[in-house]
Motif scaffolding. Structure first.
Motif, PDB file in Angstrom:
ATOM      1  N   ILE A 200      -6.995 -27.487 -24.979  1.00  0.00           N
ATOM      2  CA  ILE A 200      -8.310 -27.085 -24.490  1.00  0.00           C
ATOM      3  C   ILE A 200      -8.184 -25.919 -23.518  1.00  0.00           C
ATOM      4  O   ILE A 200      -8.982 -24.961 -23.565  1.00  0.00           O
ATOM      5  N   ARG A 201      -7.178 -25.969 -22.634  1.00  0.00           N
ATOM      6  CA  ARG A 201      -6.963 -24.843 -21.720  1.00  0.00           C
ATOM      7  C   ARG A 201      -6.685 -23.555 -22.485  1.00  0.00           C
ATOM      8  O   ARG A 201      -7.143 -22.471 -22.113  1.00  0.00           O
TER       9      ARG A 201
ATOM     10  N   ILE B 221     -17.543 -19.688 -37.381  1.00  0.00           N
ATOM     11  CA  ILE B 221     -17.157 -21.074 -37.642  1.00  0.00           C
ATOM     12  C   ILE B 221     -15.676 -21.185 -37.304  1.00  0.00           C
ATOM     13  O   ILE B 221     -14.858 -20.436 -37.839  1.00  0.00           O
ATOM     14  N   PHE B 222     -15.338 -22.117 -36.433  1.00  0.00           N
ATOM     15  CA  PHE B 222     -13.967 -22.234 -35.948  1.00  0.00           C
ATOM     16  C   PHE B 222     -13.158 -23.161 -36.856  1.00  0.00           C
ATOM     17  O   PHE B 222     -13.540 -24.288 -37.122  1.00  0.00           O
TER      18      PHE B 222
ATOM     19  N   HIS C 206      -5.912 -31.313 -32.020  1.00  0.00           N
ATOM     20  CA  HIS C 206      -7.120 -30.666 -32.529  1.00  0.00           C
ATOM     21  C   HIS C 206      -8.231 -31.674 -32.793  1.00  0.00           C
ATOM     22  O   HIS C 206      -9.412 -31.368 -32.601  1.00  0.00           O
ATOM     23  N   THR C 207      -7.854 -32.848 -33.266  1.00  0.00           N
ATOM     24  CA  THR C 207      -8.851 -33.843 -33.658  1.00  0.00           C
ATOM     25  C   THR C 207      -9.124 -34.865 -32.560  1.00  0.00           C
ATOM     26  O   THR C 207      -9.892 -35.807 -32.780  1.00  0.00           O
ATOM     27  N   ALA C 208      -8.495 -34.690 -31.400  1.00  0.00           N
ATOM     28  CA  ALA C 208      -8.726 -35.617 -30.285  1.00  0.00           C
ATOM     29  C   ALA C 208     -10.196 -35.583 -29.871  1.00  0.00           C
ATOM     30  O   ALA C 208     -10.868 -34.554 -29.975  1.00  0.00           O
ATOM     31  N   ARG C 209     -10.682 -36.717 -29.381  1.00  0.00           N
ATOM     32  CA  ARG C 209     -12.086 -36.806 -28.999  1.00  0.00           C
ATOM     33  C   ARG C 209     -12.438 -35.794 -27.914  1.00  0.00           C
ATOM     34  O   ARG C 209     -13.494 -35.145 -27.987  1.00  0.00           O
ATOM     35  N   ILE C 210     -11.565 -35.610 -26.917  1.00  0.00           N
ATOM     36  CA  ILE C 210     -11.905 -34.680 -25.838  1.00  0.00           C
ATOM     37  C   ILE C 210     -11.949 -33.240 -26.343  1.00  0.00           C
ATOM     38  O   ILE C 210     -12.724 -32.423 -25.843  1.00  0.00           O
TER      39      ILE C 210
ATOM     40  N   LEU D  69     -15.488 -28.599 -27.690  1.00  0.00           N
ATOM     41  CA  LEU D  69     -16.022 -27.606 -28.626  1.00  0.00           C
ATOM     42  C   LEU D  69     -17.526 -27.765 -28.786  1.00  0.00           C
ATOM     43  O   LEU D  69     -18.267 -26.774 -28.877  1.00  0.00           O
ATOM     44  N   LEU D  70     -17.991 -29.018 -28.811  1.00  0.00           N
ATOM     45  CA  LEU D  70     -19.431 -29.267 -28.909  1.00  0.00           C
ATOM     46  C   LEU D  70     -20.149 -28.767 -27.657  1.00  0.00           C
ATOM     47  O   LEU D  70     -21.224 -28.155 -27.748  1.00  0.00           O
TER      48      LEU D  70
END
Length: 364
Positions: free
Chosen positions: A231-232, A253-254, A262-266, A271-272
């Motif tokens: 994320i950083r 579109i990413f 990449h698929t972690a909830r955080i 991204l949302l």
């Protein structure tokens, strides 16, 4: 009946070629109808000696095929077809196994020649991530769903991924000119470091023909690769590129693969929160569907070409990693933008290739 005279056939007289059996029988038919050797030679574009020999052979042995010298073939046409069909049923068979399977008293070299006639040669198996039938089906369904996307659709996608670069690992195959006895000379051997080499993990992205940002993962000293680190990294590199695309009138579109970070909830929540649309449902074990994989190949090639001196640098990782990052960023800037555009334009071909393979392996 003799075929109509072709004036250009005289041009073929100087070139030697094997006559087909049908042509030889036509020559015999013409002779039986009383046509002269000279006229047949002109019509068919063959030497008069060929016409004469074909006619003589027919009268002597009743055949139009020339008698061959040398050892007769040890396999029939049927044997050759059986060898070919066996390779289609089981491509992993060795030449010796083929010989044992058919009980043919022929050499491995003969088997090679027979298969070469069908375009079959021995190759090392290509390497791709292992797929299960379920994963292949997921790949197929994803490609079918995106089959109608045009190049304009694909230009909206921000292609991204991480890449690990080793200081001493050159991906290029190196060739040398040597004799058989010189195989183990120092200058004829490519040394490969098995452990202890310095690595640098980088992240990059691009969209259409627009080159995005490339840089080192935002990892603190002693920190492993986690969702927080990812994320950083996105916060540092991605958001500015997304904003640039939107200012150009592109709704991006990413794209990211299915790595756990990449698929972690955080990660998804972040991204949302940043209003970044994600390319959903990326198929598993499909790195080569992502065109950025080919950018990494180019990047590593440029790095090892322009920064070979870093491979010989004996300083520690804490000194070398920043130098490697600067070098990789420079090499990223050297990659021509036309490469990125060409990769995106090839996406419809990648999709069709996976569909033709029913979701299984392709060169993509």
């Amino acid at each position: 009946m003799v075929p109509p005279h072709n004036p250009s056939s005289k041009q073929l007289n100087a070139s030697r070629r094997e006559l087909s059996e049908a042509t030889r029988w036509m020559i015999i038919g013409a002779r039986q109808c009383g046509v002269t050797v000279r006229h047949i030679s002109e019509v068919f574009g063959v030497p008069k000696s060929t016409v004469h020999n074909t006619w003589t052979r027919f009268n002597s042995i009743g055949s139009v095929q020339p008698q061959r010298v040398g050892r007769p073939r040890k396999t029939t046409e049927r044997d050759d077809r059986c060898l070919y069909l066996s390779t289609q049923w089981d491509p992993s068979l060795s030449y010796k196994e083929l010989r044992q399977q058919f009980g043919l008293n022929i050499s491995v070299s003969t088997i090679k020649r027979r298969l070469n006639k069908f375009g079959i040669h021995k190759y090392i198996k290509a390497k791709r991530p292992l797929l299960t039938p379920f994963q292949a089906r997921v790949r197929l369904l994803w490609c079918i769903h995106h089959r109608d996307w045009t190049v304009a659709h694909w230009r909206r996608v921000i292609w991204s991924d991480e890449c690990s670069v080793e200081r001493q690992s050159n991906p290029l195959v190196e060739w040398v000119l040597r004799s058989a006895k010189e195989r183990w000379l120092r200058e004829c051997v490519k040394g490969v470091a098995k452990s202890g080499t310095v690595k640098k993990m980088i992240w990059g992205c691009f969209a259409g023909g627009l080159k995005g940002t490339c840089g080192g993962m935002r990892v603190d000293m002693g920190e492993s690769m986690t969702a927080e680190v990812y994320i950083r990294t996105l916060d540092f590199y991605l958001l500015d590129f997304v904003q640039e695309l939107r200012e150009r009138g592109i709704d991006p579109i990413f794209m990211q693969d299915n790595a756990r970070v990449h698929t972690a909830r955080i990660t998804k929540d972040w991204l949302l929160e940043k209003n970044v649309e994600i390319l959903e449902g990326w198929p598993p074990y499909s790195p080569y569907l992502n065109p950025i994989e080919y950018v990494w190949v180019q990047l590593k090639t440029l790095y090892h070409k322009h920064y070979q001196h870093l491979a010989d640098d004996t300083r520690g990782p804490e000194v070398l990693r920043p130098l490697m990052e600067d070098a990789l960023i420079h090499c990223w800037e050297l990659i021509p933008e036309r490469l990125f555009e060409a990769l995106v334009e090839g996406m419809p071909r990648r999709i069709e290739a996976v569909i033709r393979a029913r979701g299984w392996y392709t060169k993509y």
